[in-house]
Enzyme design. Structure first.
Site, PDB file in Angstrom:
ATOM      1  N   LYS A   1       0.874  -1.220   0.049  1.00 36.53           N
ATOM      2  CA  LYS A   1       0.132  -0.426   0.080  1.00 36.53           C
ATOM      3  C   LYS A   1       0.740   1.086   0.011  1.00 36.53           C
ATOM      4  O   LYS A   1       0.334   2.361  -0.551  1.00 36.53           O
ATOM      5  CB  LYS A   1      -0.980   0.125   1.289  1.00 36.53           C
ATOM      6  CG  LYS A   1      -0.111   0.138   2.491  1.00 36.53           C
ATOM      7  CD  LYS A   1      -1.117  -0.149   3.721  1.00 36.53           C
ATOM      8  CE  LYS A   1      -0.528  -0.072   5.165  1.00 36.53           C
ATOM      9  NZ  LYS A   1      -1.329  -0.545   6.048  1.00 36.53           N
TER      10      LYS A   1
ATOM     11  N   ARG B   1      -6.948   0.281  17.289  1.00 35.97           N
ATOM     12  CA  ARG B   1      -7.406   0.597  15.862  1.00 35.97           C
ATOM     13  C   ARG B   1      -8.607  -0.567  15.697  1.00 35.97           C
ATOM     14  O   ARG B   1      -9.307  -0.937  16.546  1.00 35.97           O
ATOM     15  CB  ARG B   1      -6.433   0.450  14.994  1.00 35.97           C
ATOM     16  CG  ARG B   1      -6.999   1.183  13.577  1.00 35.97           C
ATOM     17  CD  ARG B   1      -5.561   1.307  12.464  1.00 35.97           C
ATOM     18  NE  ARG B   1      -5.470   0.066  12.034  1.00 35.97           N
ATOM     19  CZ  ARG B   1      -4.502   0.022  10.968  1.00 35.97           C
ATOM     20  NH1 ARG B   1      -3.796   0.954  10.397  1.00 35.97           N
ATOM     21  NH2 ARG B   1      -4.457  -1.388  10.345  1.00 35.97           N
TER      22      ARG B   1
HETATM   23  C1  LIG Z   1      -0.193  -1.086   6.862  1.00 40.82           C
HETATM   24  C2  LIG Z   1      -0.509  -2.069   7.275  1.00 40.82           C
HETATM   25  C3  LIG Z   1       0.508  -3.250   7.328  1.00 40.82           C
HETATM   26  C4  LIG Z   1       2.145  -3.030   6.945  1.00 40.82           C
HETATM   27  O1  LIG Z   1       2.523  -2.013   8.042  1.00 40.82           O
HETATM   28  P1  LIG Z   1       4.057  -1.648   7.808  1.00 40.82           P
HETATM   29  O2  LIG Z   1       4.369  -0.978   8.875  1.00 40.82           O
HETATM   30  O3  LIG Z   1       4.300  -0.903   6.681  1.00 40.82           O
HETATM   31  O4  LIG Z   1       4.805  -2.936   7.846  1.00 40.82           O
HETATM   32  C5  LIG Z   1       0.246  -4.511   8.029  1.00 40.82           C
HETATM   33  N1  LIG Z   1      -1.234  -4.940   8.235  1.00 40.82           N
HETATM   34  C6  LIG Z   1      -2.025  -4.126   8.422  1.00 40.82           C
HETATM   35  C7  LIG Z   1      -3.360  -4.478   8.653  1.00 40.82           C
HETATM   36  C8  LIG Z   1      -1.920  -2.620   7.885  1.00 40.82           C
HETATM   37  O5  LIG Z   1      -2.889  -1.745   7.614  1.00 40.82           O
END
Ligand SMILES: *Cc1c(COP(=O)(O)O)cnc(C)c1O
Length: 361
Positions: free
Chosen positions: A36, A131
């Site tokens: 993402k 969250r």
């Molecule tokens: C963005 C996200 C990740 C990855 O996070 P990083 O800190 O970029 O490794 C993993 N799981 C969820 C649910 C996320 O929203």
């Protein structure tokens, strides 16, 4: 080529992915590459897969769709629960999704049946970051509900930390997740395939060898993309931090006073700026702005260049003490952190340049 540009060094990304995949596999986990941060750019995803990522996760269905259109046939995981309007597309483009609400999972189940599929669900458990996720006490009930929904297969449980509340994933939190797993398995009467233990915020725990046995995967974006863990933003040993660079053109260089002249009101973003009077200074305007970059996560690569601020389209730098003289038409290079990565990949005004076949060093 037209500037500004963000360069994508595939070899460096593959190197980081390989290092993290190996770290994970030593502790019994697979690596899910999270795309993402770069709008699932195909070159970045290719590098993640080449380095050993077993699946690709993204929070946005459009990004997963982009991957499928590009020909990716492997496993996709939707990291943000879909809204009711997105359930049909979610089952089309994601093999699994992270969820915490029974009403949404019901809609996913109906959509899956309409599409002639079974949709896999990971139940998210909130271990205190506040969250997404059900509270640990409610996990067994929620899992039993999900498990009875036609069209749905409950694959496992997962958690996400250090995102909203800044709560650090610790061994104790991971052990709590494994206790929840036991409770869920007892309630549904079968073992779960997956325990999705976290993100780049868990990397320090992995480095310390403190991930308890039983966590089956980590979902990692930042660690691969930027080579940093996500609790204190420490560099990950063995990873590189310059797989991406921003390059932009200098469009004005002039010596001007360092303090604006006149009565000070709001700037472009509604803040009232404060200035230090450093006398006359040489300043450069770089042709990139807050529509494309995040000011607090952009770092000049040239010694002596200092970022003063930016409006939507103009980045203002102090170049008085630049080691290499800065002139109109020059290209300035910047390193970056997550905020700029996200904005640069989202901005249609930033050219994405893939560097093939380059070296790590
Ligand atoms: C963005 C996200 C990740 C990855 O996070 P990083 O800190 O970029 O490794 C993993 N799981 C969820 C649910 C996320 O929203």
């Amino acid at each position: 080529m037209s500037y500004p540009v963000i360069t994508i060094n595939k070899a460096k990304l593959e190197h980081n992915a390989r290092r993290l995949a190996e770290l994970c596999s030593k502790q019994g986990m697979r690596l899910v590459g999270v795309a993402k941060g770069v709008c699932a750019h195909p070159a970045v995803v290719e590098a993640m897969l080449a380095g050993g990522a077993a699946a690709i996760g993204d929070s946005r269905i459009d990004n997963l769709k982009r991957l499928r259109r590009h020909g990716y046939k492997g496993e996709t995981i939707l990291l943000r629960a879909p809204g009711p309007s997105q359930c049909q597309e979610a089952v089309m483009y994601a093999d699994a999704s992270l969820n915490s609400e029974t009403s949404i999972v019901r809609l996913l189940g109906e959509a899956a049946i309409r599409a002639g599929k079974v949709h896999n669900v990971i139940l998210m458990v909130d271990l205190g970051d506040l969250r997404e996720g059900v509270m640990p006490e409610q996990a067994a009930d929620a899992a039993a509900e999900f498990d009875r929904i036609p069209g749905i297969r409950l694959l496992g449980i997962g958690t996400n930390m250090a995102c909203y509340g800044g709560v650090i994933p610790t061994r104790e939190k991971m052990e709590l997740l494994l206790q929840v797993k036991d409770q869920v398995e007892q309630r549904i009467g079968r073992p779960l395939e997956r325990v999705s233990g976290g993100t780049s915020a868990n990397i320090q725990l992995v480095l310390d060898g403190e991930m308890p046995h039983g966590i089956t995967e980590l979902r990692v974006g930042e660690g691969i993309l930027l080579g940093t863990e996500a609790v204190e933003r420490r560099p990950i040993p063995g990873c590189v931090r310059d797989a991406f660079l921003i390059k932009a053109e200098v469009i004005e260089v002039k010596t001007k006073p360092s303090k604006p002249m006149g009565k000070i009101g709001q700037d472009a973003f509604g803040n009232v700026p404060v200035f230090e009077d450093r006398g006359l200074r040489r300043r450069a305007i770089v042709s990139i702005g807050q529509q494309d970059i995040d000011l607090s996560s952009l770092f000049p690569r040239d010694k002596g260049v200092e970022i003063l601020g930016a409006s939507s389209d103009h980045l203002i730098c102090d170049v008085e003490e630049a080691e290499r003289p800065v002139n109109v038409g020059d290209i300035l290079e910047f390193g970056l952190a997550y905020g700029t990565l996200l904005k640069a990949f989202t901005s249609p005004f930033v050219t994405k340049e893939v560097l093939e076949g380059c070296q790590i060093a």
